[in-house]
Design a protein around this motif. Structure first.
Motif, PDB file in Angstrom:
ATOM      1  N   ALA A  19       0.729  -1.139  -0.010  1.00 32.33           N
ATOM      2  CA  ALA A  19      -0.106  -0.114   0.060  1.00 32.33           C
ATOM      3  C   ALA A  19       0.777   1.173   0.107  1.00 32.33           C
ATOM      4  N   ILE A  20       2.038   1.406   0.881  1.00 31.90           N
ATOM      5  CA  ILE A  20       2.919   2.326   0.685  1.00 31.90           C
ATOM      6  C   ILE A  20       3.638   2.637  -0.592  1.00 31.90           C
ATOM      7  N   LEU A  21       3.841   1.431  -1.153  1.00 29.99           N
ATOM      8  CA  LEU A  21       4.369   1.445  -2.678  1.00 29.99           C
ATOM      9  C   LEU A  21       3.520   2.210  -3.614  1.00 29.99           C
ATOM     10  N   ARG A  22       2.187   1.743  -3.708  1.00 34.32           N
ATOM     11  CA  ARG A  22       1.201   2.273  -4.464  1.00 34.32           C
ATOM     12  C   ARG A  22       1.132   3.644  -4.311  1.00 34.32           C
ATOM     13  N   LEU A  23       0.967   4.186  -2.945  1.00 35.54           N
ATOM     14  CA  LEU A  23       0.801   5.443  -2.624  1.00 35.54           C
ATOM     15  C   LEU A  23       2.263   6.303  -3.198  1.00 35.54           C
ATOM     16  N   LEU A  24       3.175   6.091  -3.085  1.00 28.38           N
ATOM     17  CA  LEU A  24       4.532   6.695  -3.452  1.00 28.38           C
ATOM     18  C   LEU A  24       4.418   6.607  -5.186  1.00 28.38           C
ATOM     19  N   ALA A  25       3.776   5.740  -5.690  1.00 30.84           N
ATOM     20  CA  ALA A  25       3.893   5.462  -7.303  1.00 30.84           C
ATOM     21  C   ALA A  25       3.047   6.479  -7.663  1.00 30.84           C
ATOM     22  N   GLY A  26       2.251   7.081  -7.176  1.00 35.97           N
ATOM     23  CA  GLY A  26       0.946   7.991  -7.531  1.00 35.97           C
ATOM     24  C   GLY A  26       1.173   9.295  -7.031  1.00 35.97           C
ATOM     25  N   GLY A  27       0.063  10.187  -7.105  1.00 37.00           N
ATOM     26  CA  GLY A  27       0.012  11.377  -6.904  1.00 37.00           C
ATOM     27  C   GLY A  27       1.153  12.205  -6.857  1.00 37.00           C
ATOM     28  N   GLU A  28       1.485  12.921  -5.702  1.00 39.26           N
ATOM     29  CA  GLU A  28       2.873  13.582  -5.639  1.00 39.26           C
ATOM     30  C   GLU A  28       4.160  12.903  -5.662  1.00 39.26           C
ATOM     31  N   ARG A  29       4.275  11.625  -5.403  1.00 36.64           N
ATOM     32  CA  ARG A  29       5.342  10.611  -5.487  1.00 36.64           C
ATOM     33  C   ARG A  29       6.256  10.934  -4.257  1.00 36.64           C
ATOM     34  N   ARG A  30       6.029  12.023  -3.608  1.00 30.83           N
ATOM     35  CA  ARG A  30       6.955  12.352  -2.437  1.00 30.83           C
ATOM     36  C   ARG A  30       5.984  12.364  -1.435  1.00 30.83           C
ATOM     37  N   LEU A  31       6.051  11.845  -0.441  1.00 28.02           N
ATOM     38  CA  LEU A  31       5.148  11.689   0.576  1.00 28.02           C
ATOM     39  C   LEU A  31       6.141  11.643   2.063  1.00 28.02           C
ATOM     40  N   GLY A  32       5.619  12.334   3.018  1.00 27.31           N
ATOM     41  CA  GLY A  32       6.134  12.450   4.675  1.00 27.31           C
ATOM     42  C   GLY A  32       5.546  11.359   5.258  1.00 27.31           C
ATOM     43  N   LEU A  33       6.135  11.169   6.308  1.00 29.58           N
ATOM     44  CA  LEU A  33       5.631  10.121   7.353  1.00 29.58           C
ATOM     45  C   LEU A  33       4.012  10.267   7.790  1.00 29.58           C
ATOM     46  N   THR A  34       3.916  11.430   7.972  1.00 30.84           N
ATOM     47  CA  THR A  34       2.354  11.832   8.583  1.00 30.84           C
ATOM     48  C   THR A  34       1.420  11.788   7.297  1.00 30.84           C
ATOM     49  N   ASP A  35       1.837  12.067   6.118  1.00 35.86           N
ATOM     50  CA  ASP A  35       0.763  11.722   5.058  1.00 35.86           C
ATOM     51  C   ASP A  35       0.388  10.470   4.825  1.00 35.86           C
ATOM     52  N   LEU A  36       1.674   9.667   4.876  1.00 29.59           N
ATOM     53  CA  LEU A  36       1.576   8.144   4.716  1.00 29.59           C
ATOM     54  C   LEU A  36       0.304   7.255   5.789  1.00 29.59           C
ATOM     55  N   SER A  37       1.082   8.003   6.868  1.00 27.49           N
ATOM     56  CA  SER A  37       0.265   7.277   8.291  1.00 27.49           C
ATOM     57  C   SER A  37      -1.272   7.659   8.313  1.00 27.49           C
ATOM     58  N   VAL A  38      -1.577   9.169   7.948  1.00 31.82           N
ATOM     59  CA  VAL A  38      -3.069   9.347   7.748  1.00 31.82           C
ATOM     60  C   VAL A  38      -3.764   8.887   6.724  1.00 31.82           C
ATOM     61  N   THR A  39      -3.102   8.710   5.596  1.00 29.22           N
ATOM     62  CA  THR A  39      -3.892   8.128   4.386  1.00 29.22           C
ATOM     63  C   THR A  39      -4.114   6.832   4.621  1.00 29.22           C
ATOM     64  N   LEU A  40      -3.351   5.975   5.231  1.00 28.65           N
ATOM     65  CA  LEU A  40      -3.298   4.514   5.353  1.00 28.65           C
ATOM     66  C   LEU A  40      -4.040   4.278   6.881  1.00 28.65           C
ATOM     67  N   GLY A  41      -4.453   5.253   7.468  1.00 30.65           N
ATOM     68  CA  GLY A  41      -5.074   4.866   8.843  1.00 30.65           C
ATOM     69  C   GLY A  41      -4.169   4.064   9.910  1.00 30.65           C
ATOM     70  N   LEU A  42      -2.732   4.232   9.763  1.00 31.01           N
ATOM     71  CA  LEU A  42      -1.975   3.338  10.698  1.00 31.01           C
ATOM     72  C   LEU A  42      -1.114   4.434  11.503  1.00 31.01           C
ATOM     73  N   ALA A  43      -0.593   3.582  12.568  1.00 31.42           N
ATOM     74  CA  ALA A  43       0.206   4.479  13.419  1.00 31.42           C
ATOM     75  C   ALA A  43       1.600   4.820  12.889  1.00 31.42           C
ATOM     76  N   LYS A  44       2.095   6.134  13.187  1.00 29.68           N
ATOM     77  CA  LYS A  44       3.352   6.411  12.783  1.00 29.68           C
ATOM     78  C   LYS A  44       4.413   5.475  12.945  1.00 29.68           C
ATOM     79  N   GLY A  45       4.458   4.938  14.230  1.00 31.09           N
ATOM     80  CA  GLY A  45       5.344   4.046  14.437  1.00 31.09           C
ATOM     81  C   GLY A  45       5.354   2.636  13.399  1.00 31.09           C
ATOM     82  N   THR A  46       4.441   2.262  13.099  1.00 30.28           N
ATOM     83  CA  THR A  46       4.284   1.300  12.146  1.00 30.28           C
ATOM     84  C   THR A  46       4.571   1.435  10.790  1.00 30.28           C
ATOM     85  N   VAL A  47       3.985   2.598  10.133  1.00 30.83           N
ATOM     86  CA  VAL A  47       4.603   3.174   8.901  1.00 30.83           C
ATOM     87  C   VAL A  47       5.926   3.301   8.740  1.00 30.83           C
TER      88      VAL A  47
END
Length: 259
Positions: A19-47
């Motif tokens: 899921a992380i790789l798919r997010l990085l492959a689309g959209g802005e292609r550069r995402l921060g930890l918070t962006d990924l955490s919020v989008t995936l609904g996962l804890a920052k530590g897990t991401v």
């Protein structure tokens, strides 16, 4: 009473990594930890833990200034490898058919895959005899002409041979030192052969295919009965010349320099 164990489910950590790789492959292609955490609904530590693993494997890179993540070079390499193999098959269709007609023997094209040679294209011997399609078959690196020519030119192939070399027949080369000596000869003359090393009664001749970068991509060759491919124990020169010409033609078609 028979018991069928439940089928194993999907692995959650791999699903999240995908899921992380798919997010990085689309959209802005550069995402921060918070962006990924919020989008995936996962804890920052897990991401962060998944990102760290992906980064160690080269699948993800982190910008030193912004801290944002993007896809890594390893994914590009794997993608190029996938495209190269498919382009190889597409480009080699006509040349391999011509080689089969010219020699009267079956033709295989193979690429390095998981410590062996994966047959990605196979042309039947044009004599109308009953034959088995070998696309998808795995050939041993140290006991076939296709494998030897890859080991001789590709350091990755040679590295994958570390360990015991399995004997398939009494003629199989099982000494790493002996194989290295043979590979030196292969590099010098530009082709490889084997005689009853993988299957008794069968011989093979193969040459290297290079891609547009000049790096080893695969091997093309002919296989058949020993009495048809050899004379006096040596490969027939006409067959060697035909295989080498085909390897050069495919390589040029793929963009490799003719020199």
């Amino acid at each position: 009473m028979d018991y069928d164990p439940p089928m194993p489910g999907s692995i959650q950590s791999l699903e999240r990594a995908a899921a992380i790789l798919r997010l990085l492959a689309g959209g802005e292609r550069r995402l921060g930890l918070t962006d990924l955490s919020v989008t995936l609904g996962l804890a920052k530590g897990t991401v962060h833990g998944i990102l760290r693993t992906l980064q160690q494997e080269g699948f993800v890179e982190q910008d030193a200034e912004t801290g944002r993540y993007q896809l890594g070079a390893e994914l590009l390499r794997l993608g190029n490898s996938y495209l190269d193999v498919h382009e190889l098959r597409a480009r080699a269709l006509v040349w391999s058919d011509d080689l089969a007609r010219a020699t009267g023997e079956s033709v295989r094209i193979g690429v390095l895959h998981h410590g062996g040679v994966l047959v990605v294209h196979h042309v039947f011997r044009p004599d109308g005899s009953r034959q088995v399609l070998e696309i998808g078959a795995m050939l041993p690196l140290h006991a076939t002409a296709w494998g030897k020519v890859l080991v001789a030119h590709d350091p990755v192939a040679r590295a994958e041979l570390d360990g015991v070399l399995k004997p398939f027949t009494k003629r199989t080369v099982v000494s790493p030192a002996g194989l290295d000596l043979e590979c030196a000869v292969i590099r010098e003359r530009g082709w490889a052969s084997e005689r009853e090393e993988a299957v008794e009664g069968t011989a093979g001749i193969a040459a290297l295919i290079r891609d547009r970068r000049g790096t080893p991509l695969g091997a093309v060759g002919v296989s058949g009965a020993v009495e048809r491919l050899t004379g006096g124990g040596e490969p027939l020169p006409a067959l060697v010349a035909a295989v080498r010409d085909t390897a050069r033609a495919i390589s040029r078609d793929l963009g490799a320099s003719p020199f």
